[in-house]
Design a protein around this motif. Structure first.
Motif, mmCIF file in Angstrom:
data_model
loop_
_atom_site.group_PDB
_atom_site.id
_atom_site.type_symbol
_atom_site.label_atom_id
_atom_site.label_comp_id
_atom_site.label_asym_id
_atom_site.label_seq_id
_atom_site.Cartn_x
_atom_site.Cartn_y
_atom_site.Cartn_z
ATOM 1 N N ALA A 148 0.803 -1.222 0.000
ATOM 2 C CA ALA A 148 0.000 0.000 0.000
ATOM 3 C C ALA A 148 0.838 1.275 0.000
ATOM 4 O O ALA A 148 0.373 2.330 -0.450
ATOM 5 C CB ALA A 148 -0.939 0.001 1.200
ATOM 6 N N LYS A 149 2.089 1.186 0.488
ATOM 7 C CA LYS A 149 2.893 2.404 0.633
ATOM 8 C C LYS A 149 3.727 2.742 -0.605
ATOM 9 O O LYS A 149 4.434 3.745 -0.612
ATOM 10 C CB LYS A 149 3.808 2.275 1.854
ATOM 11 N N LEU A 150 3.644 1.936 -1.650
ATOM 12 C CA LEU A 150 4.375 2.255 -2.875
ATOM 13 C C LEU A 150 3.866 3.567 -3.462
ATOM 14 O O LEU A 150 2.657 3.790 -3.561
ATOM 15 C CB LEU A 150 4.214 1.137 -3.902
ATOM 16 N N VAL A 151 4.782 4.435 -3.859
ATOM 17 C CA VAL A 151 4.404 5.717 -4.454
ATOM 18 C C VAL A 151 4.136 5.528 -5.952
ATOM 19 O O VAL A 151 4.919 4.870 -6.650
ATOM 20 C CB VAL A 151 5.500 6.774 -4.238
ATOM 21 N N CYS A 152 3.023 6.115 -6.414
ATOM 22 C CA CYS A 152 2.632 5.997 -7.820
ATOM 23 C C CYS A 152 2.486 7.383 -8.443
ATOM 24 O O CYS A 152 1.910 8.287 -7.828
ATOM 25 C CB CYS A 152 1.309 5.254 -7.953
ATOM 26 N N VAL A 179 -9.576 4.355 -16.277
ATOM 27 C CA VAL A 179 -8.369 3.595 -16.599
ATOM 28 C C VAL A 179 -7.166 4.510 -16.379
ATOM 29 O O VAL A 179 -6.949 5.459 -17.132
ATOM 30 C CB VAL A 179 -8.399 3.087 -18.048
ATOM 31 N N VAL A 180 -6.401 4.213 -15.337
ATOM 32 C CA VAL A 180 -5.291 5.079 -14.934
ATOM 33 C C VAL A 180 -3.978 4.502 -15.439
ATOM 34 O O VAL A 180 -3.612 3.362 -15.110
ATOM 35 C CB VAL A 180 -5.243 5.233 -13.407
ATOM 36 N N ASP A 181 -3.277 5.285 -16.227
ATOM 37 C CA ASP A 181 -1.931 4.931 -16.690
ATOM 38 C C ASP A 181 -0.950 5.506 -15.669
ATOM 39 O O ASP A 181 -0.894 6.725 -15.471
ATOM 40 C CB ASP A 181 -1.706 5.534 -18.073
ATOM 41 N N LEU A 182 -0.218 4.642 -14.989
ATOM 42 C CA LEU A 182 0.632 5.128 -13.895
ATOM 43 C C LEU A 182 1.999 4.469 -13.899
ATOM 44 O O LEU A 182 2.245 3.485 -14.605
ATOM 45 C CB LEU A 182 -0.063 4.927 -12.549
ATOM 46 N N THR A 183 2.880 5.038 -13.092
ATOM 47 C CA THR A 183 4.207 4.468 -12.859
ATOM 48 C C THR A 183 4.338 4.163 -11.381
ATOM 49 O O THR A 183 4.138 5.051 -10.542
ATOM 50 C CB THR A 183 5.324 5.440 -13.283
ATOM 51 N N ILE A 184 4.653 2.921 -11.045
ATOM 52 C CA ILE A 184 4.856 2.521 -9.662
ATOM 53 C C ILE A 184 6.355 2.568 -9.381
ATOM 54 O O ILE A 184 7.155 1.928 -10.073
ATOM 55 C CB ILE A 184 4.314 1.106 -9.407
ATOM 56 N N HIS A 185 6.720 3.351 -8.381
ATOM 57 C CA HIS A 185 8.128 3.515 -8.035
ATOM 58 C C HIS A 185 8.510 2.491 -6.970
ATOM 59 O O HIS A 185 7.970 2.500 -5.863
ATOM 60 C CB HIS A 185 8.387 4.939 -7.529
ATOM 61 N N THR A 186 9.422 1.600 -7.320
ATOM 62 C CA THR A 186 9.863 0.548 -6.397
ATOM 63 C C THR A 186 11.360 0.732 -6.103
ATOM 64 O O THR A 186 12.066 1.415 -6.859
ATOM 65 C CB THR A 186 9.626 -0.853 -6.998
ATOM 66 N N PRO A 187 11.864 0.112 -5.036
ATOM 67 C CA PRO A 187 13.304 0.201 -4.749
ATOM 68 C C PRO A 187 14.166 -0.319 -5.894
ATOM 69 O O PRO A 187 15.308 0.118 -6.080
ATOM 70 C CB PRO A 187 13.473 -0.660 -3.493
ATOM 71 N N PRO A 230 11.412 -8.995 -20.031
ATOM 72 C CA PRO A 230 11.621 -10.016 -18.988
ATOM 73 C C PRO A 230 12.191 -9.466 -17.684
ATOM 74 O O PRO A 230 11.782 -9.901 -16.596
ATOM 75 C CB PRO A 230 12.609 -10.986 -19.654
ATOM 76 N N SER A 231 13.115 -8.495 -17.771
ATOM 77 C CA SER A 231 13.711 -7.957 -16.545
ATOM 78 C C SER A 231 12.690 -7.156 -15.746
ATOM 79 O O SER A 231 12.652 -7.243 -14.504
ATOM 80 C CB SER A 231 14.921 -7.083 -16.887
ATOM 81 N N LYS A 232 11.865 -6.376 -16.434
ATOM 82 C CA LYS A 232 10.838 -5.593 -15.730
ATOM 83 C C LYS A 232 9.734 -6.501 -15.190
ATOM 84 O O LYS A 232 9.185 -6.244 -14.109
ATOM 85 C CB LYS A 232 10.257 -4.534 -16.657
ATOM 86 N N LEU A 233 9.422 -7.550 -15.942
ATOM 87 C CA LEU A 233 8.399 -8.479 -15.471
ATOM 88 C C LEU A 233 8.877 -9.218 -14.222
ATOM 89 O O LEU A 233 8.095 -9.471 -13.293
ATOM 90 C CB LEU A 233 8.049 -9.474 -16.582
ATOM 91 N N GLU A 234 10.165 -9.520 -14.184
ATOM 92 C CA GLU A 234 10.739 -10.166 -12.993
ATOM 93 C C GLU A 234 10.675 -9.219 -11.790
ATOM 94 O O GLU A 234 10.370 -9.635 -10.672
ATOM 95 C CB GLU A 234 12.177 -10.579 -13.273
ATOM 96 N N LEU A 235 10.959 -7.923 -12.043
ATOM 97 C CA LEU A 235 10.865 -6.922 -10.973
ATOM 98 C C LEU A 235 9.426 -6.793 -10.494
ATOM 99 O O LEU A 235 9.183 -6.658 -9.279
ATOM 100 C CB LEU A 235 11.388 -5.575 -11.475
ATOM 101 N N TRP A 236 8.474 -6.844 -11.414
ATOM 102 C CA TRP A 236 7.062 -6.798 -11.038
ATOM 103 C C TRP A 236 6.715 -7.958 -10.112
ATOM 104 O O TRP A 236 6.093 -7.769 -9.055
ATOM 105 C CB TRP A 236 6.187 -6.833 -12.302
ATOM 106 N N CYS A 237 7.128 -9.166 -10.487
ATOM 107 C CA CYS A 237 6.804 -10.350 -9.693
ATOM 108 C C CYS A 237 7.433 -10.281 -8.305
ATOM 109 O O CYS A 237 6.793 -10.608 -7.293
ATOM 110 C CB CYS A 237 7.268 -11.607 -10.421
ATOM 111 N N SER A 238 8.686 -9.839 -8.241
ATOM 112 C CA SER A 238 9.363 -9.773 -6.942
ATOM 113 C C SER A 238 8.785 -8.672 -6.056
ATOM 114 O O SER A 238 8.774 -8.796 -4.833
ATOM 115 C CB SER A 238 10.865 -9.542 -7.152
#
Length: 322
Positions: A148-152, A179-187, A230-238
């Motif tokens: 929930a705390k991920l910044v978008c 339909v929201v087009d967004l960017t999720i900022h992860t570590p 593939p690299s971004k999809l792996e980051l999504w899964c993790s």
């Protein structure tokens, strides 16, 4: 050679007789004929006046729309500018769709918002980044999607509207998703994503151009850019792996009570841990409303029950023409 006696000669003859005091034809024939001519001239003048007023109104509408889009572009989509409010008010007065906007073909189609969201919880932008619209993932999804705390960062909001059957009392129901087009900022990096707030709407029987809106669920999924990398999809899964199990483990007693209450009240079905797509459902969602202030072939302005003004532009005008 005999002179030909034409109708115009006959008219002149009777006119001269009348001037001499004779009245061989009833006077009303002449006066009625004159009256018809005068009425025809008056009708022509009225039509010309109405046509001129229509053209003048359309010119004014076109100018206002250009000015409105320019102002929204300059101030990051904010509707708090008094100049924006004044233009919206004037366009509402000139609305070409006076009644039953939702029944108009112009209400259907794919729209994109020109205004930025202003619901509570927006993160304060840094100086010079006032146009950046950011919320936490939880705030964008009724605190349901995890973590929930991920910044978008919200990049755009689309609103495809289509017919969706009828309500229980026979009213036309329209799909009204956001339909929201967004960017999720992860570590580990940024992840483009799509967040769909599912909703439908129908006309209010008592208030003209008012629609009742009900949200029914939400879906979070990776954008095509992520799915094809593939690299971004792996980051999504993790990033999302075990997020809902972890949230349950960290939830406080008060949090469990609150979750149980809204689950019962709203008929919520929560998302579960999966690899790519997450969804929640809402069987008994609260019903709000929005008023259609302006609608034409390429622009729609609405006002929500909390006073939120949304200006949306049609994305594909050719679909309306077809």
């Amino acid at each position: 050679q005999k002179q030909q006696f034409t109708p115009s000669c006959l008219t002149t003859f009777f006119y001269l007789l009348e001037r001499m005091g004779w009245n061989p034809l009833p006077h009303r024939i002449i006066t009625e004929s004159s009256s018809r001519v005068a009425q025809k001239d008056a009708d022509l003048e009225e039509d010309s006046s109405q046509h001129s007023q229509t053209n003048s109104s359309q010119v004014r509408i076109d100018d206002l729309k250009v000015e409105l889009k320019s102002l929204l572009s300059k101030n990051g989509g904010s509707t708090k500018d008094p100049a924006v409010a004044a233009i919206v008010h004037e366009l509402a007065e000139l609305n070409p769709c006076v009644e039953n906007c939702a029944q108009s073909p112009e209400f259907l189609g794919d729209f994109q918002s020109l205004t930025c969201p202003n619901f509570p919880g927006r993160l304060t932008p840094k100086p010079g980044q006032e146009g950046l619209v950011q919320y936490t993932l939880g705030r964008m999804s009724f605190n349901i999607f995890q973590p929930a705390k991920l910044v978008c960062t919200m990049r755009s909001v689309r609103n495809p509207v289509a017919k969706q059957g009828t309500t229980e009392d026979g009213k036309t129901k329209l799909s009204y998703p956001l339909v929201v087009d967004l960017t999720i900022h992860t570590p580990g990096g940024d992840l483009p994503a799509i967040l769909i707030n599912e909703a439908h709407c129908y006309e209010n029987s008592d208030v003209n151009n008012r629609l009742m809106v009900s949200f029914t669920g939400g879906t979070l999924m990776p954008a095509e850019e992520v799915r094809n990398d593939p690299s971004k999809l792996e980051l999504w899964c993790s990033t999302f792996e075990g997020a809902y199990k972890k949230a349950d483990e960290e939830r406080s007693y008060f949090g469990w009570v609150f979750q149980f209450i809204i689950k019962i009240l709203l008929g919520l079905t929560y998302p579960t841990d999966s690899k790519h797509v997450f969804r929640f459902g809402m069987k008994r969602s609260p019903v709000g409303f929005l008023d259609i202030l302006y609608l034409d072939e390429d622009l729609r302005i609405t006002k929500g029950n909390r006073g939120t003004i949304v200006v949306a532009e049609r994305m594909n005008k050719q679909s309306l023409a077809q």
